[in-house]
Scaffold this active site. Structure first.
Site, PDB file in Angstrom:
ATOM      1  N   ALA A  74       1.059  -1.089  -0.011  1.00 43.07           N
ATOM      2  CA  ALA A  74       0.031  -0.002  -0.050  1.00 43.07           C
ATOM      3  C   ALA A  74       1.019   1.310   0.009  1.00 43.07           C
ATOM      4  O   ALA A  74       1.949   1.270   0.832  1.00 43.07           O
ATOM      5  CB  ALA A  74      -0.856   0.044   1.305  1.00 43.07           C
ATOM      6  N   GLY A  93       5.786  -5.212  -7.881  1.00 43.31           N
ATOM      7  CA  GLY A  93       4.919  -6.406  -8.651  1.00 43.31           C
ATOM      8  C   GLY A  93       3.548  -6.211  -8.731  1.00 43.31           C
ATOM      9  O   GLY A  93       3.175  -6.537  -9.934  1.00 43.31           O
ATOM     10  N   ALA A  94       2.927  -5.824  -7.911  1.00 45.39           N
ATOM     11  CA  ALA A  94       1.394  -5.418  -8.008  1.00 45.39           C
ATOM     12  C   ALA A  94       1.228  -4.381  -9.126  1.00 45.39           C
ATOM     13  O   ALA A  94       0.174  -4.725 -10.128  1.00 45.39           O
ATOM     14  CB  ALA A  94       0.888  -5.038  -6.656  1.00 45.39           C
ATOM     15  N   GLY A 134      12.743   8.720 -23.308  1.00 51.88           N
ATOM     16  CA  GLY A 134      12.284   7.638 -23.942  1.00 51.88           C
ATOM     17  C   GLY A 134      12.959   6.503 -23.279  1.00 51.88           C
ATOM     18  O   GLY A 134      13.341   6.374 -22.114  1.00 51.88           O
ATOM     19  N   ASP A 166       6.936   0.925 -13.815  1.00 53.02           N
ATOM     20  CA  ASP A 166       6.125  -0.343 -13.500  1.00 53.02           C
ATOM     21  C   ASP A 166       5.514  -0.459 -15.025  1.00 53.02           C
ATOM     22  O   ASP A 166       5.163  -1.678 -15.536  1.00 53.02           O
ATOM     23  CB  ASP A 166       5.469  -0.310 -12.412  1.00 53.02           C
ATOM     24  CG  ASP A 166       6.394  -0.312 -11.106  1.00 53.02           C
ATOM     25  OD1 ASP A 166       7.585  -0.840 -11.336  1.00 53.02           O
ATOM     26  OD2 ASP A 166       5.982   0.195  -9.971  1.00 53.02           O
ATOM     27  N   ARG A 187      -1.405  10.782 -14.355  1.00 59.15           N
ATOM     28  CA  ARG A 187      -2.456  10.361 -13.353  1.00 59.15           C
ATOM     29  C   ARG A 187      -1.873  10.129 -11.996  1.00 59.15           C
ATOM     30  O   ARG A 187      -0.911   9.675 -12.097  1.00 59.15           O
ATOM     31  CB  ARG A 187      -3.519   9.105 -13.741  1.00 59.15           C
ATOM     32  CG  ARG A 187      -4.063   9.604 -15.029  1.00 59.15           C
ATOM     33  CD  ARG A 187      -4.506   8.199 -15.490  1.00 59.15           C
ATOM     34  NE  ARG A 187      -4.994   8.401 -17.060  1.00 59.15           N
ATOM     35  CZ  ARG A 187      -5.263   7.709 -17.768  1.00 59.15           C
ATOM     36  NH1 ARG A 187      -5.210   6.108 -17.521  1.00 59.15           N
ATOM     37  NH2 ARG A 187      -5.483   7.888 -18.992  1.00 59.15           N
TER      38      ARG A 187
END
Ligand code: RIB
Length: 306
Positions: free
Chosen positions: A8, A37-38, A223, A250, A283
């Site tokens: 979290a 990972g998540a 990039g 990620d 975002r």
């Protein structure tokens, strides 16, 4: 299949970072699902891949909420192990709203409970369904090595995102098809000084000599630099308004893994990954990864405008 951390993320936004010993008053607080990972697993699922997450959470409310979140995003969670003796991993994140920069501290908790046998079992059970394996370094290194070794043994395409940077045993590179460091991680892995694009190309070749098939170095607003047997190229980033760069790497890895899993050419896969990362940073939240339709619409828009 994504093997890695589940956290979290506790965000405080600030208009400047504190100095050592200083208290600054934040602008706001929010909690988002996170963990490299998540984040990568949610990214892959949102981009349309059937995705298995292998990770560990504690027996606490945070862990239950994080598993629920993965499920809600379409990730298969049956290989997530619950260790009731520790807390779920958490990250404390300072987000600078002026610059978009961040500072992150992770308390890994249950991430450290993920052992080689958990991953080997998951890979054996899903061997018929999985084509691509994506791993990062927020879990014990012995688990990372076991995952890559087993993945190769089963004939999967293996992708290693060596984040956060840790010294790696050189023998692991022969189990890695694609490595995705950022510039600093590339420096730490190779011992080379990496300042310019040419430095990136030279350092990448060191990893290729060790047995990696392709090196894709993320370079922020520039990039990503791709080095493989017959190619050495900077694939340019898309220009967007930066809101939150946490999880940009990620999102990039998720995009790359999905594209490679769909047999896109490497250069096209990197362009696809650039689009995923670009949309993510507009975002807040590490898992605010775009949908497949959003990525395709950006790619389409850019190809008609150039
Ligand atoms: O890459 C971003 C992630 O790093 C955050 O979600 C945080 O949890 C840390 O793992």
């Amino acid at each position: 299949m994504v093997v890695g951390s589940i956290h979290a993320d506790f965000y405080i936004s600030v208009d400047r970072f504190p100095q050592v010993g200083e208290t600054v008053i934040g602008l706001g607080f929010s909690v988002f699902p996170g963990g490299k990972g998540a984040n990568q697993a949610v990214g892959c699922a949102r981009l349309g891949a059937e995705t298995f997450m292998v990770g560990a959470v504690g027996g606490d409310d945070i862990g239950r909420a994080m598993v629920e979140n993965l499920k809600r995003n379409g990730v298969v969670v049956k290989h997530i192990f619950v260790d009731r003796s520790v807390h779920t991993g958490v990250a404390f994140i300072l987000l600078n709203t002026e610059t978009g920069d961040n500072m992150i501290v992770v308390a890994p908790g249950a991430d450290n409970s993920l052992k080689p046998h958990h991953v080997e079992k998951a890979l054996e059970e899903e061997a018929q369904r999985v084509r691509t394996l994506l791993v990062q370094l927020e879990i014990p290194l012995e688990t990372v090595y076991a995952a890559l070794r087993k993945g190769k043994e089963l004939g999967l395409t293996t992708i290693l995102n060596p984040a956060p940077a840790k010294p790696l045993d050189e023998s692991v590179y022969r189990y890695v098809d694609v490595i995705v460091p950022n510039r600093i991680e590339l420096e730490q892995l190779t011992g080379a000084t990496v300042k310019s694009l040419d430095d990136v190309f030279r350092a990448s070749e060191i990893l290729v000599k060790h047995g990696v098939k392709a090196v894709v170095t993320t370079m922020g607003s520039l990039g990503a630099a791709l080095v493989a047997q017959d190619v050495k190229k900077l694939v340019k980033a898309f220009r967007v308004r930066v809101v939150d760069t946490v999880g940009a790497g990620d999102a990039f890895c998720a995009g790359l893994a999905v594209a490679i899993g769909e047999n896109m050419e490497l250069e096209e896969a990197v362009r696809f990954a650039n689009a995923v990362a670009a949309l993510k940073i507009t975002r807040q939240g590490a898992q605010s990864v775009p949908t497949r339709a959003e990525v395709e619409s950006l790619l389409e828009k850019e190809s008609t405008s150039t």
